[in-house]
Design a protein around this motif. Structure first.
Motif, PDB file in Angstrom:
ATOM      1  N   ARG B  52      67.229 -34.482   2.950  1.00  0.00           N
ATOM      2  CA  ARG B  52      66.856 -35.685   3.440  1.00  0.00           C
ATOM      3  C   ARG B  52      68.140 -36.516   3.891  1.00  0.00           C
ATOM      4  O   ARG B  52      68.384 -37.108   4.624  1.00  0.00           O
ATOM      5  CB  ARG B  52      65.901 -36.530   2.653  1.00  0.00           C
ATOM      6  CG  ARG B  52      64.461 -36.011   2.421  1.00  0.00           C
ATOM      7  CD  ARG B  52      63.597 -36.805   1.435  1.00  0.00           C
ATOM      8  NE  ARG B  52      63.691 -38.290   1.878  1.00  0.00           N
ATOM      9  CZ  ARG B  52      62.796 -38.834   2.768  1.00  0.00           C
ATOM     10  NH1 ARG B  52      61.911 -37.838   3.183  1.00  0.00           N
ATOM     11  NH2 ARG B  52      63.034 -40.025   3.001  1.00  0.00           N
ATOM     12  N   LEU B  55      69.729 -34.768   6.889  1.00  0.00           N
ATOM     13  CA  LEU B  55      68.693 -35.404   8.017  1.00  0.00           C
ATOM     14  C   LEU B  55      69.086 -36.668   8.528  1.00  0.00           C
ATOM     15  O   LEU B  55      68.425 -37.436   9.178  1.00  0.00           O
ATOM     16  CB  LEU B  55      67.527 -34.870   7.870  1.00  0.00           C
ATOM     17  CG  LEU B  55      66.773 -33.485   7.880  1.00  0.00           C
ATOM     18  CD1 LEU B  55      65.679 -33.400   7.326  1.00  0.00           C
ATOM     19  CD2 LEU B  55      66.895 -33.039   9.053  1.00  0.00           C
ATOM     20  N   GLN B  56      69.754 -37.307   7.524  1.00  0.00           N
ATOM     21  CA  GLN B  56      69.951 -38.906   7.410  1.00  0.00           C
ATOM     22  C   GLN B  56      68.601 -39.813   7.292  1.00  0.00           C
ATOM     23  O   GLN B  56      68.493 -40.778   7.870  1.00  0.00           O
ATOM     24  CB  GLN B  56      70.394 -39.109   8.730  1.00  0.00           C
ATOM     25  CG  GLN B  56      72.002 -38.780   8.896  1.00  0.00           C
ATOM     26  CD  GLN B  56      73.080 -39.131   8.028  1.00  0.00           C
ATOM     27  OE1 GLN B  56      73.017 -40.266   7.799  1.00  0.00           O
ATOM     28  NE2 GLN B  56      73.662 -38.435   7.055  1.00  0.00           N
ATOM     29  N   LEU B  57      67.729 -39.218   6.417  1.00  0.00           N
ATOM     30  CA  LEU B  57      66.424 -39.693   6.458  1.00  0.00           C
ATOM     31  C   LEU B  57      66.731 -40.754   5.027  1.00  0.00           C
ATOM     32  O   LEU B  57      66.191 -41.584   4.856  1.00  0.00           O
ATOM     33  CB  LEU B  57      65.172 -38.878   5.926  1.00  0.00           C
ATOM     34  CG  LEU B  57      64.712 -38.061   7.127  1.00  0.00           C
ATOM     35  CD1 LEU B  57      63.836 -37.052   6.608  1.00  0.00           C
ATOM     36  CD2 LEU B  57      64.265 -38.898   8.123  1.00  0.00           C
ATOM     37  N   GLU B  58      67.708 -40.307   4.452  1.00  0.00           N
ATOM     38  CA  GLU B  58      68.051 -41.310   3.374  1.00  0.00           C
ATOM     39  C   GLU B  58      69.755 -41.378   3.507  1.00  0.00           C
ATOM     40  O   GLU B  58      70.568 -40.492   4.086  1.00  0.00           O
ATOM     41  CB  GLU B  58      68.148 -40.445   1.647  1.00  0.00           C
ATOM     42  CG  GLU B  58      66.790 -40.129   1.526  1.00  0.00           C
ATOM     43  CD  GLU B  58      66.257 -41.239   0.976  1.00  0.00           C
ATOM     44  OE1 GLU B  58      66.498 -42.307   0.828  1.00  0.00           O
ATOM     45  OE2 GLU B  58      64.859 -40.723   0.535  1.00  0.00           O
ATOM     46  N   GLN B  77      72.514 -46.099  14.592  1.00  0.00           N
ATOM     47  CA  GLN B  77      71.215 -45.408  14.926  1.00  0.00           C
ATOM     48  C   GLN B  77      71.068 -44.644  16.377  1.00  0.00           C
ATOM     49  O   GLN B  77      70.570 -43.716  16.487  1.00  0.00           O
ATOM     50  CB  GLN B  77      70.205 -46.723  15.091  1.00  0.00           C
ATOM     51  CG  GLN B  77      69.763 -47.046  13.640  1.00  0.00           C
ATOM     52  CD  GLN B  77      68.929 -46.152  12.948  1.00  0.00           C
ATOM     53  OE1 GLN B  77      68.126 -45.437  13.289  1.00  0.00           O
ATOM     54  NE2 GLN B  77      69.082 -46.089  11.704  1.00  0.00           N
ATOM     55  N   ARG B  84      70.269 -35.781  16.082  1.00  0.00           N
ATOM     56  CA  ARG B  84      68.965 -35.489  15.494  1.00  0.00           C
ATOM     57  C   ARG B  84      68.454 -34.416  16.132  1.00  0.00           C
ATOM     58  O   ARG B  84      67.574 -33.574  15.443  1.00  0.00           O
ATOM     59  CB  ARG B  84      68.099 -36.548  15.383  1.00  0.00           C
ATOM     60  CG  ARG B  84      68.420 -37.338  14.054  1.00  0.00           C
ATOM     61  CD  ARG B  84      67.389 -38.491  13.854  1.00  0.00           C
ATOM     62  NE  ARG B  84      67.660 -38.569  12.125  1.00  0.00           N
ATOM     63  CZ  ARG B  84      67.341 -39.850  11.686  1.00  0.00           C
ATOM     64  NH1 ARG B  84      66.961 -40.976  12.598  1.00  0.00           N
ATOM     65  NH2 ARG B  84      67.602 -40.144  10.538  1.00  0.00           N
TER      66      ARG B  84
ATOM     67  N   ASP C 189      58.398 -39.173   8.359  1.00  0.00           N
ATOM     68  CA  ASP C 189      59.657 -38.525   8.392  1.00  0.00           C
ATOM     69  C   ASP C 189      60.125 -37.663   9.484  1.00  0.00           C
ATOM     70  O   ASP C 189      61.372 -37.661   9.991  1.00  0.00           O
ATOM     71  CB  ASP C 189      60.000 -37.839   6.996  1.00  0.00           C
ATOM     72  CG  ASP C 189      60.224 -38.678   5.700  1.00  0.00           C
ATOM     73  OD1 ASP C 189      60.513 -39.889   6.071  1.00  0.00           O
ATOM     74  OD2 ASP C 189      59.830 -38.401   4.687  1.00  0.00           O
ATOM     75  N   ARG C 192      60.811 -39.616  12.278  1.00  0.00           N
ATOM     76  CA  ARG C 192      62.361 -40.065  12.277  1.00  0.00           C
ATOM     77  C   ARG C 192      63.345 -39.103  12.229  1.00  0.00           C
ATOM     78  O   ARG C 192      64.229 -39.246  13.135  1.00  0.00           O
ATOM     79  CB  ARG C 192      62.616 -40.826  10.736  1.00  0.00           C
ATOM     80  CG  ARG C 192      61.607 -42.132  10.699  1.00  0.00           C
ATOM     81  CD  ARG C 192      61.857 -42.596   9.153  1.00  0.00           C
ATOM     82  NE  ARG C 192      63.358 -42.726   8.961  1.00  0.00           N
ATOM     83  CZ  ARG C 192      63.780 -42.647   7.625  1.00  0.00           C
ATOM     84  NH1 ARG C 192      62.980 -42.292   6.738  1.00  0.00           N
ATOM     85  NH2 ARG C 192      65.008 -43.306   7.275  1.00  0.00           N
ATOM     86  N   ALA C 193      63.221 -37.749  11.869  1.00  0.00           N
ATOM     87  CA  ALA C 193      63.906 -36.882  12.139  1.00  0.00           C
ATOM     88  C   ALA C 193      64.094 -36.412  13.531  1.00  0.00           C
ATOM     89  O   ALA C 193      64.895 -35.735  13.987  1.00  0.00           O
ATOM     90  CB  ALA C 193      63.436 -35.573  11.135  1.00  0.00           C
ATOM     91  N   ALA C 194      62.978 -36.696  14.437  1.00  0.00           N
ATOM     92  CA  ALA C 194      63.078 -36.037  15.660  1.00  0.00           C
ATOM     93  C   ALA C 194      63.775 -37.190  16.430  1.00  0.00           C
ATOM     94  O   ALA C 194      64.058 -36.995  17.556  1.00  0.00           O
ATOM     95  CB  ALA C 194      61.479 -36.082  15.999  1.00  0.00           C
ATOM     96  N   GLY C 195      64.277 -38.255  15.871  1.00  0.00           N
ATOM     97  CA  GLY C 195      65.036 -39.318  16.843  1.00  0.00           C
ATOM     98  C   GLY C 195      64.192 -40.122  17.580  1.00  0.00           C
ATOM     99  O   GLY C 195      64.729 -40.630  18.300  1.00  0.00           O
ATOM    100  N   HIS C 198      62.274 -46.876  16.566  1.00  0.00           N
ATOM    101  CA  HIS C 198      61.635 -47.427  15.714  1.00  0.00           C
ATOM    102  C   HIS C 198      60.103 -47.711  16.137  1.00  0.00           C
ATOM    103  O   HIS C 198      59.036 -47.712  15.424  1.00  0.00           O
ATOM    104  CB  HIS C 198      62.082 -48.511  14.944  1.00  0.00           C
ATOM    105  CG  HIS C 198      63.500 -48.451  14.415  1.00  0.00           C
ATOM    106  ND1 HIS C 198      63.751 -47.178  13.557  1.00  0.00           N
ATOM    107  CD2 HIS C 198      64.362 -48.832  14.712  1.00  0.00           C
ATOM    108  CE1 HIS C 198      64.728 -47.416  13.147  1.00  0.00           C
ATOM    109  NE2 HIS C 198      65.519 -48.342  13.590  1.00  0.00           N
TER     110      HIS C 198
END
Ligand SMILES: Nc1ncnc2c1ncn2[C@@H]1O[C@H](COP(=O)(O)OP(=O)(O)O)[C@@H](O)[C@H]1O
Ligand SMILES: [Mg+2]
Lengths: 317, 319, 297
Positions: B52, B55-58, B77, B84, C189, C192-195, C198
């Motif tokens: 994680r 993956l920059q989820l954390e 961001q 990503r 997740d 989010r990982a797919a970019g 928000h």
């Protein structure tokens, strides 16, 4: 525990502050001001100077931030100021009306509890029988009946069948309890029914939760009383959510009685609020809103304390 | 040649009410383009958290993560959004990794549209079909909702979703742990096929050594937030130097029943300690069969025994 | 590549078929809820066809028939202006449904989005949103509604706004608590990982998955909004004359002439109670059907 209480107390401050700020600016956004309204009745036309003098007298000529600072410093000293409309100190304006509303709220609570607890427990013990269905329909109907309409029906019945109307003038309880009760029991009943509906539903579900606990099921109690006695201890914890809804509903009644007050011609806090908004009486409106919000926040705080006291784990969350 | 991914001294601590969880505590490794690194360790040792963080989820507590030569930990961001695409993930649980309110077709088409990979809805539908067939599903599956599919099928959808982004790196977080044994091999074979077809690079996470044996070029063994041993596949399986790796290996069944009977089993005593309160010195010492006094206070570093074979054990040479 | 298990399929069910099963099961298992739904539908039909089925014009005054008792000509009597009470009740359902559905829909939707946003970002954003919601929650519904009316004035759109505003924080609270669990779902997740941005994650991936609590709130709000509109109109701060509205019909003359013309006070109130009763009956059953965990609450 002390640490938890202090933490919770400190958390109340920003919320109250937020309420104070919100209502201050909300009132200034409302179109029209008290001075215009006061002179709007006079047909001859009022000179600009008169309006300006009146504004200056009320401090409305000052810039907004100045008014805000004055208001906040007043609050910090627990000084609510004087009503812009009547000129009387606000605590004087509120005193009697607060007593009236509080009394109706307390009476409704008593009625609601007396109805809700037995009905809710009974419905749960007799789950999915006609008893349960009747109680549920009774309580859903309670939620559906506007209390002001119920009030009108009461008046109607008293008038048509008894040729009698409740007294129109408020007599404080300590002056003449009988007179006082004759007047206030009707609004209390009208509000209490709706209120009891909320509490009945909560009691029923809390009770069902308890009944589902294994040890009660395995006890295989058949009789109603047996079940009731078995659940007595567990019930104490399960009643927390019931206590919560009762407490929060009570808090909301402090301002929420306005429609019922209108029906029964009661000069309570709710009507005072409507009047004060109509007059653009900034100081009085602000004070009333703060009072109502504070009651809610304090009741909420007490409920949280009750929870923490019964369930110590909550304190560490 | 520079590595595709280079993780240096990655640390991730979680603050919880009872203290600090040292989920990942100084992990370093690198991945070459086209290779597969197996990341193995017992549940709770920080594998998922490592993934994680990459993956920059954390957000990593400290350390550096270089991907295609760019430092990820400092990107904002909008810069991240671009990176990503190149880095995808396949999750362990096929039931909760697909949005239940979207059809399979929508799930796969969404990244294509958002990133402008394929323009025009007809072209996207065609690409979805193509991706579905690549992962062994039928075009008709595009109309299905995830709950109308089996676990293996859903995992294939998850793979198709990852492929849609045309990534160079895929982090597979225990992609077969939740599946029936009979289906596990199918999914692993599929991942292997896709790797050679698209030149993918995998970080393949698993909780036992048996699963990664097939697919990995190199294997890293993690214990309590740290890497205990790392080497190419052959070395790890034939000549493990860390007592923890040996213990894990002894739990892997050997196909040959005679060998299986003869070999010794190392059964680790005790539970995995909590990362809230890791042991002093070598984190493995309370459970280690060969620990000596030194292990209780001196932290072993991951050092190269031979080039490409590292172990974090004071006794790696003698054991 | 072996794909044996791929075709050992769970049978495909079309959306329409699943929907039909749900409705049939609902009616069979929860007859009370089905009755509620039927009354709600009836109300909607009446609202839509008020101009067709009403015997009179709701605004037509008839000074020859003021305060007339129920009769063949006027089934539910007439009011102080000689207007037909039945007609005004039928038209009043238009106002009630309009206010009820707009407020419930806007309030629950905005609240859900705010709640989900709060849960999605977590941390400081969450804390801030929670504090602001706390402030709004410490006003009784009606007081906040009155404040908004004071700000905007009376009239249908303003009443809708006034009722919607206090509902938002209540909806946000419920949505947030459900969304906290959704936030931890791997598919979020994955998004989010797919970019994804928000906004897309909140609206496309999280919000649709708080559907059950959303629908439960929506139905609960319907009844509350109708009651609140009636209360505001009764106070003279809601819909204004001569628009036919149930709460408004109970105001003034209805109380004044309660003894001589009780029909004016009885029937509009019955209409309110019946409508809200039906909404609650339906809402309760829907809640039970959608979320077994909430069954007893
Ligand atoms: N968000 C979090 N907050 C607190 N602790 C966490 C969080 N995520 C993971 N952890 C803890 O970090 C440790 C490592 O977790 P994880 O990376 O999921 O392990 P693995 O994937 O190897 O099973 C565990 O002890 C877990 O409880
Ligand atoms: Mg994991």
């Amino acid at each position: 525990m002390t640490k938890y209480i202090i933490k919770r107390l400190l958390l109340m401050i920003p919320t109250l502050l937020g309420v104070a700020v919100l209502i201050f600016f909300l009132m200034r956004v409302v179109p029209g001001d008290i001075v215009e309204l006061r002179f709007s009745g006079e047909t001859s036309g009022v000179s600009k100077e008169t309006l300006a003098i009146e504004r200056a007298r009320l401090g409305l000529d000052k810039p907004l931030w100045h008014q805000f600072v004055t208001y906040m410093t007043g609050l910090a000293r627990f000084d609510l100021g004087t009503s812009m409309w009547t000129g009387a100190p606000i605590h004087e304006e509120i005193k009697l009306r607060f007593a009236l509303t509080l009394q109706v709220a307390i009476m409704s609570t008593i009625i609601a509890v007396l109805l809700a607890i037995p009905l809710g427990v009974l419905a749960a013990l007799k789950q999915d029988t006609w008893v349960d269905y009747s109680v549920r329909i009774f309580s859903i109907a309670g939620l559906a009946t506007p209390s002001f309409w119920l009030g009108i029906l009461f008046i109607l019945v008293l008038l048509v069948f008894f040729k009698w109307l409740p007294p129109m003038v408020y007599t404080p309880f300590w002056v003449n309890p009988w007179q006082n009760m004759l007047q206030l029991i009707w609004p209390a009943l009208a509000v209490g029914y709706r209120y009891s509906a909320v509490a009945t539903r909560m009691t029923r579900s809390a009770m069902l939760e308890v009944l589902r606990e294994d040890y009660i099921r395995t006890a295989r109690a058949k009789g109603l009383w047996q079940k009731l006695i078995l659940t007595r201890h567990a019930l104490k914890n399960a009643m927390l959510p019931v206590l919560t809804v009762i407490a929060l509903e009570f808090a909301f009644l402090m301002g929420g009685l306005v429609v019922t007050e209108q029906v029964f011609n009661l000069n309570g806090l709710g009507l005072l609020f409507v009047e004060s908004v109509a007059h653009r009486d900034y100081t009085l409106t602000q004070a009333l809103v703060l009072l109502v919000a504070a009651s809610f926040i304090v009741v909420n705080f007490l409920v949280d304390l009750a929870y923490a006291w019964i369930d110590p784990r909550i304190r560490f969350r | 040649m520079t590595a595709l991914l280079e993780v240096k001294n990655l640390v991730k601590h979680f603050e919880v009410s009872r203290g600090l969880v040292r989920a990942v505590d100084g992990v370093s490794f690198s991945l070459e383009k086209g290779e597969t690194l197996g990341l193995v360790g017992e549940s709770g040792c920080g594998k998922t958290t490592t993934g994680r963080c990459i993956l920059q989820l954390e957000r990593a507590t400290s350390g550096s993560i270089l991907f295609e030569g760019r430092e990820l930990t400092t990107l904002d961001q909008s810069e991240l959004r671009a990176v990503r695409r190149k880095m995808q993930v396949i999750f362990q649980d096929p039931y909760s990794s697909l949005n239940p309110r979207m059809t399979v077709g929508q799930i796969i088409a969404e990244p294509l549209a958002v990133h402008g990979i394929v323009r025009g809805s007809a072209a996207r539908a065609a690409r979805v079909k193509d991706l579905l067939s690549r992962v062994g599903l039928l075009p008709a599956h595009a109309r299905r909702y995830p709950h109308e599919m089996s676990g293996g099928q859903r995992q294939r959808v998850g793979i198709a979703r990852a492929l849609a982004m045309e990534p160079s790196l895929i982090i597979c977080d225990e992609p077969v742990s939740a599946l029936d044994v009979s289906i596990q091999a199918q999914i692993i074979n599929l991942l292997e096929d896709l790797q050679s077809e698209f030149g993918l690079t995998y970080l393949f996470i698993a909780h036992d050594l048996a699963v990664v044996r097939h697919i990995s070029d190199r294997v890293a063994v993690m214990y309590l937030g740290k890497i205990a041993e790392m080497a190419d596949r052959k070395t790890i399986y034939d000549n493990p130097r860390h007592p923890y790796t040996k213990a894990l290996l002894s739990a892997v069944p050997i196909p040959d029943p005679e060998l299986e009977m003869k070999r010794e089993r190392i059964v680790l005593g005790g539970e995995v300690p909590s990362p809230l309160n890791p042991p002093s010195g070598c984190v493995f010492h309370p459970r280690c069969p060969i620990a000596v006094e030194r292990c209780t206070h001196e932290i072993p570093v991951l050092r190269d025994l031979t080039p490409g074979h590292g172990a974090a054990c004071h006794l790696a040479e003698i054991a | 590549m072996a794909t044996v298990e791929t075709f050992a399929d769970v049978p495909e069910a079309s959306a329409a078929a699943r929907w039909r099963t749900f409705v049939v099961d609902f009616c069979r298992q929860r007859p009370l809820g089905a009755i509620g739904a039927a009354v709600v539908l009836l109300n909607l039909v009446v609202a839509a066809l008020a101009n067709v089925i009403s015997p009179y014009d709701p605004l037509a005054t008839d000074y020859g028939a003021m305060l007339a008792a129920p009769s063949r000509a006027h089934w539910l009597g007439t009011d102080a202006f000689g207007r037909d009470v039945l007609t005004r009740i039928l038209y009043g359902s238009r106002t009630a449904m309009l206010v009820g559905f707009s407020c419930a829909f806007i309030g629950a939707t905005l609240g859900a989005v705010i709640g989900v946003t709060s849960a999605y970002f977590g941390g400081k954003v969450d804390l801030l949103i929670q504090r602001v919601m706390d402030i709004f929650l410490s006003f009784p519904l009606i007081i906040l509604a009155l404040a908004v009316v004071a700000m905007l004035g009376t009239g249908l759109e303003n009443v809708i706004a006034a009722i919607t505003v206090p509902m938002i924080p209540r909806a946000a609270l419920v949505a947030r608590s459900s969304a906290l669990a959704i936030r931890e779902m791997p598919y979020v997740d994955a998004a989010r990982a797919a970019g994804f941005r928000h906004g897309r994650i909140i609206l496309r991936h999280m919000s649709p998955n708080v559907m059950a609590p959303y629908l439960i709130m929506l139905t609960a709000f319907l009844g509350q909004a109708i009651l609140l509109e009636a209360s505001l109109s009764f106070l003279g701060l809601g819909v204004s004359e001569p628009t036919p509205a149930w709460g408004l019909m109970l105001r003034g003359a209805a109380v004044q002439f309660a003894e001589s013309a009780p029909w004016m006070a009885i029937f509009p109130g019955l209409a309110i109670s019946l409508a809200v009763f039906a909404f609650n009956l339906f809402g309760d059953s829907l809640r039970d059907a959608l979320d077994p965990r909430l069954r007893t609450q």
